[in-house]
Design a protein around this motif. Structure first.
Motif, PDB file in Angstrom:
ATOM      1  N   ALA A 134      34.181  34.431  47.887  1.00  0.00           N
ATOM      2  CA  ALA A 134      33.801  35.700  48.527  1.00  0.00           C
ATOM      3  C   ALA A 134      32.295  35.888  48.566  1.00  0.00           C
ATOM      4  O   ALA A 134      31.765  36.544  49.469  1.00  0.00           O
ATOM      5  N   CYS A 135      31.580  35.302  47.606  1.00  0.00           N
ATOM      6  CA  CYS A 135      30.132  35.514  47.549  1.00  0.00           C
ATOM      7  C   CYS A 135      29.376  34.605  48.509  1.00  0.00           C
ATOM      8  O   CYS A 135      28.148  34.689  48.615  1.00  0.00           O
ATOM      9  N   LYS A 136      30.109  33.718  49.193  1.00  0.00           N
ATOM     10  CA  LYS A 136      29.436  32.742  50.062  1.00  0.00           C
ATOM     11  C   LYS A 136      29.855  32.911  51.519  1.00  0.00           C
ATOM     12  O   LYS A 136      29.346  32.222  52.398  1.00  0.00           O
ATOM     13  N   THR A 176      34.374  32.285  40.174  1.00  0.00           N
ATOM     14  CA  THR A 176      35.387  33.318  39.884  1.00  0.00           C
ATOM     15  C   THR A 176      35.887  34.065  41.114  1.00  0.00           C
ATOM     16  O   THR A 176      36.906  34.736  41.040  1.00  0.00           O
ATOM     17  N   CYS A 177      35.183  33.988  42.243  1.00  0.00           N
ATOM     18  CA  CYS A 177      35.440  34.941  43.325  1.00  0.00           C
ATOM     19  C   CYS A 177      36.292  34.375  44.466  1.00  0.00           C
ATOM     20  O   CYS A 177      36.227  34.882  45.595  1.00  0.00           O
ATOM     21  N   GLY A 178      37.114  33.365  44.169  1.00  0.00           N
ATOM     22  CA  GLY A 178      37.962  32.784  45.215  1.00  0.00           C
ATOM     23  C   GLY A 178      38.974  33.795  45.752  1.00  0.00           C
ATOM     24  O   GLY A 178      39.655  34.471  44.981  1.00  0.00           O
ATOM     25  N   ALA A 184      34.311  38.503  40.133  1.00  0.00           N
ATOM     26  CA  ALA A 184      33.035  37.972  40.637  1.00  0.00           C
ATOM     27  C   ALA A 184      32.008  38.139  39.520  1.00  0.00           C
ATOM     28  O   ALA A 184      32.033  39.135  38.802  1.00  0.00           O
ATOM     29  N   GLN A 185      31.155  37.148  39.383  1.00  0.00           N
ATOM     30  CA  GLN A 185      30.125  37.265  38.353  1.00  0.00           C
ATOM     31  C   GLN A 185      28.744  36.901  38.888  1.00  0.00           C
ATOM     32  O   GLN A 185      27.856  37.714  38.949  1.00  0.00           O
ATOM     33  N   CYS A 186      28.569  35.644  39.325  1.00  0.00           N
ATOM     34  CA  CYS A 186      27.208  35.159  39.583  1.00  0.00           C
ATOM     35  C   CYS A 186      26.655  35.586  40.939  1.00  0.00           C
ATOM     36  O   CYS A 186      25.457  35.664  41.120  1.00  0.00           O
ATOM     37  N   ARG A 187      27.497  35.812  41.921  1.00  0.00           N
ATOM     38  CA  ARG A 187      27.109  36.102  43.305  1.00  0.00           C
ATOM     39  C   ARG A 187      26.305  34.966  43.935  1.00  0.00           C
ATOM     40  O   ARG A 187      25.559  35.169  44.883  1.00  0.00           O
ATOM     41  N   ALA A 188      26.423  33.768  43.383  1.00  0.00           N
ATOM     42  CA  ALA A 188      25.582  32.664  43.862  1.00  0.00           C
ATOM     43  C   ALA A 188      26.359  31.350  43.982  1.00  0.00           C
ATOM     44  O   ALA A 188      25.765  30.275  43.900  1.00  0.00           O
ATOM     45  N   SER A 189      27.669  31.403  44.125  1.00  0.00           N
ATOM     46  CA  SER A 189      28.510  30.206  44.284  1.00  0.00           C
ATOM     47  C   SER A 189      28.414  29.252  43.102  1.00  0.00           C
ATOM     48  O   SER A 189      28.468  28.034  43.280  1.00  0.00           O
ATOM     49  N   ILE A 190      28.256  29.802  41.922  1.00  0.00           N
ATOM     50  CA  ILE A 190      28.109  28.954  40.740  1.00  0.00           C
ATOM     51  C   ILE A 190      29.239  29.168  39.731  1.00  0.00           C
ATOM     52  O   ILE A 190      29.746  28.218  39.150  1.00  0.00           O
TER      53      ILE A 190
HETATM   54  S1  FES Z   1      30.622  35.260  42.223  1.00  0.00           S
HETATM   55 FE1  FES Z   1      30.299  33.335  41.221  1.00  0.00          FE
HETATM   56  S2  FES Z   1      31.044  31.880  42.660  1.00  0.00           S
HETATM   57 FE2  FES Z   1      31.202  33.764  43.704  1.00  0.00          FE
END
Ligand code: FES
Length: 216
Positions: free
Chosen positions: A45-47, A33-35, A24-30
């Protein structure tokens, strides 16, 4: 409590098991990486609020399918990243660029939202029939650049789609159902195939899988 799946993973890592691995990196669905799968459903996961997908108040978080697991929730993305390279899924600018008007941009604007999360790749059953199938992720990118009048490759993009076995798509639409950016992935594949067949680049008999025939 409406906790995001990523929040749950962070809590486990911070307070229960520091060895837990996930991306996970952005925490903003951009960043894409967090599938992961939450109770069997592939999501970012962040959404995703875990309780929205909980069953009997239980939540199971697993790695995405169709990719080898490296550790815990971290999967090896090399296969689809290499396929993206093979399919030249980047912009090749013409020498002189034209203005793109809103009505032209609307032809591929949705596809520019693709964040390469690989969720469409993870749900695609076509690989069972054809390991060399490019995968939905490839054809979204091909579609996006093929529709852009400033891209120098033009209809060569359709040749590239053919070389990446676009006709192995079985049109199950899972890619479209699960895309977190709501990109009409399967419709894009259908459109590339339709034009490829009209232009004689793709032959109807290239189709296999479940014997799907467009009748073009
Ligand atoms: S942390 Fe970047 S899309 Fe979920």
């Amino acid at each position: 409590m409406k906790k995001l799946a990523l929040g749950v993973l962070e809590q486990i890592k911070n307070y229960t098991d520091p060895s837990l691995s996930y991306r996970a990196q952005c925490r903003a669905s951009i960043c894409g990486t967090c599938g992961v799968k939450v109770n069997g459903k592939p999501v970012l996961a962040c959404k995703t609020k875990v309780l929205d997908l909980a069953q009997n108040n239980q939540v199971v978080i697993e790695p995405l399918d169709n990719m080898p697991v490296i550790k815990d929730l971290v999967v090896d993305q090399d296969e689809y990243l290499n396929k993206l390279k093979k399919a030249k899924t980047w912009f090749e600018p013409k020498e002189y660029l034209d203005k793109v008007y809103p009505e032209e941009l609307s032809n591929f604007e949705k596809e520019t939202d693709c964040i390469l999360c690989g969720i469409c790749y993870s749900v695609c059953p076509a690989f069972q029939n054809d390991k060399n199938f490019g995968g939905p992720i490839n054809f979204v990118k091909i579609f996006r650049f093929w529709k852009d009048k400033n891209d120098a490759l033009g209809d060569l993009r359709i040749e590239i789609a053919k070389d990446n076995n676009i006709t192995s798509c079985i049109h199950c639409k899972y890619c479209t159902f699960f895309c977190p950016k709501e990109i009409p992935v399967e419709a894009d594949i259908l459109q590339i195939e339709f034009f490829g067949k009209q232009k004689g680049i793709i032959q109807s008999q290239d189709n296999f899988g479940f014997g799907f025939d467009f009748g073009f």
